[in-house]
Design a protein around this motif. Sequence first.
Motif, PDB file in Angstrom:
ATOM      1  N   ALA A  93      30.315  15.147  -3.818  1.00 53.62           N
ATOM      2  CA  ALA A  93      30.766  14.199  -4.834  1.00 53.62           C
ATOM      3  C   ALA A  93      30.633  12.773  -4.300  1.00 53.62           C
ATOM      4  N   MET A  94      30.554  11.795  -5.203  1.00 51.44           N
ATOM      5  CA  MET A  94      30.431  10.376  -4.867  1.00 51.44           C
ATOM      6  C   MET A  94      31.686   9.661  -5.328  1.00 51.44           C
ATOM      7  N   ASP A  95      32.191   8.761  -4.496  1.00 44.55           N
ATOM      8  CA  ASP A  95      33.333   7.947  -4.879  1.00 44.55           C
ATOM      9  C   ASP A  95      32.865   6.510  -5.094  1.00 44.55           C
ATOM     10  N   SER A  96      33.794   5.645  -5.444  1.00 49.46           N
ATOM     11  CA  SER A  96      33.438   4.247  -5.744  1.00 49.46           C
ATOM     12  C   SER A  96      32.921   3.526  -4.512  1.00 49.46           C
ATOM     13  N   PHE A  97      33.501   3.805  -3.348  1.00 51.20           N
ATOM     14  CA  PHE A  97      33.069   3.134  -2.119  1.00 51.20           C
ATOM     15  C   PHE A  97      31.641   3.539  -1.764  1.00 51.20           C
ATOM     16  N   ALA A  98      31.314   4.823  -1.881  1.00 45.10           N
ATOM     17  CA  ALA A  98      29.960   5.282  -1.567  1.00 45.10           C
ATOM     18  C   ALA A  98      28.940   4.698  -2.540  1.00 45.10           C
ATOM     19  N   GLU A  99      29.311   4.593  -3.808  1.00 44.58           N
ATOM     20  CA  GLU A  99      28.395   4.008  -4.784  1.00 44.58           C
ATOM     21  C   GLU A  99      28.142   2.524  -4.477  1.00 44.58           C
ATOM     22  N   THR A 100      29.183   1.824  -4.042  1.00 46.23           N
ATOM     23  CA  THR A 100      29.011   0.405  -3.695  1.00 46.23           C
ATOM     24  C   THR A 100      28.070   0.247  -2.505  1.00 46.23           C
ATOM     25  N   GLN A 101      28.240   1.106  -1.507  1.00 39.55           N
ATOM     26  CA  GLN A 101      27.359   1.033  -0.348  1.00 39.55           C
ATOM     27  C   GLN A 101      25.918   1.367  -0.725  1.00 39.55           C
ATOM     28  N   PHE A 102      25.760   2.279  -1.652  1.00 44.92           N
ATOM     29  CA  PHE A 102      24.418   2.645  -2.098  1.00 44.92           C
ATOM     30  C   PHE A 102      23.747   1.474  -2.821  1.00 44.92           C
ATOM     31  N   THR A 111      44.357  -0.752  -2.407  1.00 41.69           N
ATOM     32  CA  THR A 111      43.434  -1.672  -3.052  1.00 41.69           C
ATOM     33  C   THR A 111      43.249  -1.258  -4.500  1.00 41.69           C
ATOM     34  N   ASN A 112      42.866  -2.231  -5.336  1.00 41.35           N
ATOM     35  CA  ASN A 112      42.603  -1.953  -6.749  1.00 41.35           C
ATOM     36  C   ASN A 112      41.127  -1.712  -7.027  1.00 41.35           C
ATOM     37  N   LEU A 113      40.288  -1.686  -5.969  1.00 45.97           N
ATOM     38  CA  LEU A 113      38.869  -1.462  -6.161  1.00 45.97           C
ATOM     39  C   LEU A 113      38.523   0.010  -6.270  1.00 45.97           C
ATOM     40  N   GLU A 114      39.398   0.887  -5.787  1.00 47.01           N
ATOM     41  CA  GLU A 114      39.144   2.327  -5.850  1.00 47.01           C
ATOM     42  C   GLU A 114      40.470   3.058  -5.900  1.00 47.01           C
ATOM     43  N   ASN A 115      40.440   4.285  -6.464  1.00 43.92           N
ATOM     44  CA  ASN A 115      41.643   5.099  -6.575  1.00 43.92           C
ATOM     45  C   ASN A 115      41.678   6.237  -5.567  1.00 43.92           C
ATOM     46  N   PHE A 116      40.516   6.692  -5.179  1.00 47.69           N
ATOM     47  CA  PHE A 116      40.472   7.822  -4.231  1.00 47.69           C
ATOM     48  C   PHE A 116      39.244   7.634  -3.352  1.00 47.69           C
ATOM     49  N   ARG A 117      39.206   8.390  -2.268  1.00 42.92           N
ATOM     50  CA  ARG A 117      38.090   8.372  -1.326  1.00 42.92           C
ATOM     51  C   ARG A 117      37.735   9.829  -1.003  1.00 42.92           C
ATOM     52  N   ILE A 118      36.458  10.155  -1.053  1.00 36.68           N
ATOM     53  CA  ILE A 118      35.972  11.489  -0.721  1.00 36.68           C
ATOM     54  C   ILE A 118      35.674  11.527   0.780  1.00 36.68           C
ATOM     55  N   ARG A 119      36.278  12.504   1.459  1.00 31.61           N
ATOM     56  CA  ARG A 119      36.082  12.641   2.897  1.00 31.61           C
ATOM     57  C   ARG A 119      35.454  14.011   3.174  1.00 31.61           C
ATOM     58  N   HIS A 120      34.458  14.021   4.002  1.00 28.99           N
ATOM     59  CA  HIS A 120      33.706  15.227   4.320  1.00 28.99           C
ATOM     60  C   HIS A 120      34.135  15.758   5.681  1.00 28.99           C
ATOM     61  N   CYS A 121      34.180  17.097   5.778  1.00 30.50           N
ATOM     62  CA  CYS A 121      34.674  17.725   6.988  1.00 30.50           C
ATOM     63  C   CYS A 121      33.858  18.981   7.282  1.00 30.50           C
TER      64      CYS A 121
END
Length: 769
Positions: free
Chosen positions: A234-243, A138-148
Motif C-alpha cells: 500500500a502507498m501512504d501520503s508520505f510515499a506519494e510525496t516522495q515519489f 502533523t496535518n499533512l498525513e493521518n497514517f504511515r505504512i511501515r514494512h517489516c
Amino acid sequence: QAQARALPDWATGGLRVSTGRVQRAPAVMEALDVSAIPNLPGFSVRTKKKNYGRCHTFQMVNGVRIEQSEGMTFDKPKFVKVPLSLDTKRVGSMGATTVQEDFKDHVKAEVTEAPAWDVLDRHVLRFYGQFQESVVETNLENFRIRHCVIMYYLEDDTCHITERKVENSGMPQGQLLRRHRFPGPNGYLNWEDLRVGGELHVYGRVIQILDCDEWTRNFFSQQGQEQEEALEPAMDSFAETQFEIGGGGRKKVHQPRSYETVYREQRMGGGHINANMQQFMEWDRKVCRFYAVFDDLSTPQFERRPFEILYFLADDTVEIKEKYPLNCGRDPFPIFFRRGKLAHGQAKVMGPLDRERKKDEMIGLQDFEIGGSPELLGQRFFIYDADAFTRQYYAQLGIALAEAVDVRLPERTVPRPKTPPYTGYGTWDDSMGSVHTLMPKPPKKDQVKLFEHEGKILRFTAQIYKAKPEDADRLFILNYHVFDDTLSIHEPPQRNMGIMTGKFLEKGIHLNQETGRLFQMEDFLPGKIIKVYNREFEILDMDEYTRKYLDGGVQRHFDLEAVLQKLREGMRQQYPLARDIFRKFDADHDGVLTKTEFKNALIKWGFQVTEEEALLIMKAFDSRKDGQISYNEFCDCLIDEDYTNAMMKVRPKLDQDVGNYPDLAQTKLEERDEREKIRSAVKAIGDVIYKHNTNFMRLLKEFAHLTHENTVSCEQITKALNTIGQSFSLEDVQRCVAYVLPDVDFEQVEYVAFLKAVVSSFHDLSASR
C-alpha cells in the motif's frame, strides 16, 4: 527315591519326581523369594533398590520459588519424524553366511523420530508484511505504512519481526519484536497460521502478510499447502510525496540536500563523512598558487592591488589573499576570501534552507589560466603568473601555462625636497643624519675601508684658478685621505712672498661646489677645477706615489724574512703554548691551517701582504709542501730545537721562489671545502632518516610509487625527499650517495641499501675533529 522326594521343586528345575517315571511339571511363573537363596558363590542375585527420593519440583528464579513441571513451566522437547535410512550390510564377494541368513533384519519401519533442534536447525520461514501506524503530530498525513519482515524458526516455533532502517527517518527502526514464541489463535503461533494474504494479530498490532521468499513457498508445497500470490504494498501520503519529488519516474527517498541538512548531519555525526576521502589522501597539502591583480576603480585614485589565489587540490576549495605593498596605508587584514567553496559570478548570501549548490556551479581548476580574468566575488581578477608547483601540475595534466605577464605600473614620480646646503658645522654625515631621520643617530664608520686604506694619502699640487696678480705665484698642496675621504690643504713656505703660509684648510669632509657632491679621487686629476668654500683651485700635478696608486695600485713591500721572524716572536709572546696558538688560528678545528686561515693570521698581526707574499711565508711553515700546515709542521717552524749539532745554528732563509705552491694550496683549500660539503650533506640527510623513524617507511613508499624496480636514480631520491617535505639539492644527494655507497652508479642506486647505509653511518659524522 527318598532323597529325591526330599529335594524341593526349585532344586529339580521344574521336574517333579515320582515312582516309576519322572514327569515334567507344568511351567508356572511364580514370584520367587530371593531372600531364601543361600548366599553362595554363583547363587547371588542383584536386586534393584527402590527410589525413595523426591523429585526436584521447586526452583529459584529471580529470587522467587516457582514450581517446575512439564506442561506448566516448560514443554516437552519437540520431536519430528524423519525418514529412516538403514545401511545395508556388506556381504562381500562370497555371499551371506548361514548365520546372516538366519538372523535377518525384521525391522520394517520407514520413519523415526529425532529432536527438532537437530533436524530443523537454521530452517527459517520468511514472510514480508506491512502494518499501519497513525500519525497525530502533523496535518499533512493521518497514517504511515511501515514494512517489516517476519522470521519463523521451525526448530522451536519462535518468531521475531524486524523493520528495515531508513536513514534520517526519525523513527525507531530495526528489531520490532525480539525472538520468542508468539501467541496464536490456539495457544501459540504455529507455522500453519502464517498465510500470504492473511493477517497476523500480535500484541494489539495487525500485520498484513504480503509475500514470502522462494524457500518458504517450497516448504509449504512439500506440506501440501500452497501459498497465495504476492500482494502489492500500500502507498501512504508520505510515499506519494516522495515519489512526486523524484519526478514520478523513480522513487526518491530524500529531498534535495540543503545547507541545513548538511549542518544537522554533521552535528549528529552522520552524513557523508568519508566523501572525497581518496582525493584528500592523494592531494593533501598540494596547493596551486596563482598571482593576480585587481584594478580597484572604487577609490578616488586608481589602484592596482596584488592578490594570491590559492586552489587546494584536496577538497577543491579556494582562498584569496591580498599582498599589501610597502606603505600602502591599508589595514593589515590580508584574507580577502577565507578558504571555502567559491561559486561563479556575484557573491550571494545563502540561507540555511537554500538548495546546496552543485559541483558545476563552483569554481574549478579549469577556470584558472595565465592571462585569464575569472569573475570571483563579483570582481574581475587578472591572473598574470603561477608558481613552479602549479606549472608542474598543469604539465602533468597536459596543459602548458603561458609565460608570466608584466603587470607593473610605472613608478610615480614623487617630488622630493632638495637637500639643504651643507652649513659647515659638524661633519657631513652628522648633517645628513638630520636630513634623513627625525631622530639622528651617530654615523657608522666603514671599518673595512679604514682597515684596508689606513695611512694612504694622495697628494696633489694646485694653484688658484683665475687668480689675482698678487696670488698668481702661490702654490698649494692638497692631501686626500683615502681611508676616510677627508681633504686638507696647506701652502708650503716661499721666500719673499710676503704672505703667511702654512695650513690653508682644516682636515675634514668637504663639499665640492663644482659637482655638488663630496670630494672623490676623480676630482683631483690634473687639469680639473675644484671649488671649496668659494675658492677655485686648478690641479697641476701629483706626486709619484699618487701616480702609481692611480695607475694600478700601490702595495706596501715588506721584508718577508723580517715578517717571518716577527710573526714567530709575536706568537710566542702572546701564547705560552704552541697548541694554543694553533687552535687560535684553526677556525674550523680540522687540524690543519689552510691558505685562508694563514692569511687571516698575518692580518691579525698587522701585515697587509699580498696573496703571493702570504704563500711565500706559508711555504716556509709547510715542510712537506702539500699545500697546508699541520700541527707538527707549525711546531717545527715556531719552536726552537732543544739541542743542535752546531754552536750557533740559524734557520734557513726564506725561499723567494714560490713555484707551483699556489696551485697546491688552492687544491687543498678546494678539497677541504668539498669535504665539508660532503660532511654537511650526509649529516643533514642522516638527520632526516635516522632521527625520524617514520621517514624511513615514507621514503620506501615514495620509491615504490616512483619505480617498480629496486633501484632509483639520484633525481628520484631528490624528488622523494621533496615529497615528504625535505628539500635537498641534487649535488648534496649525489655527495651522500657517493659517501655511503662508494663506486655506485648515480642512475642505479639500490634504495633499500642506501637507506640502511645512511642509518648505519649516522654516528660516523656525529661531530667535527
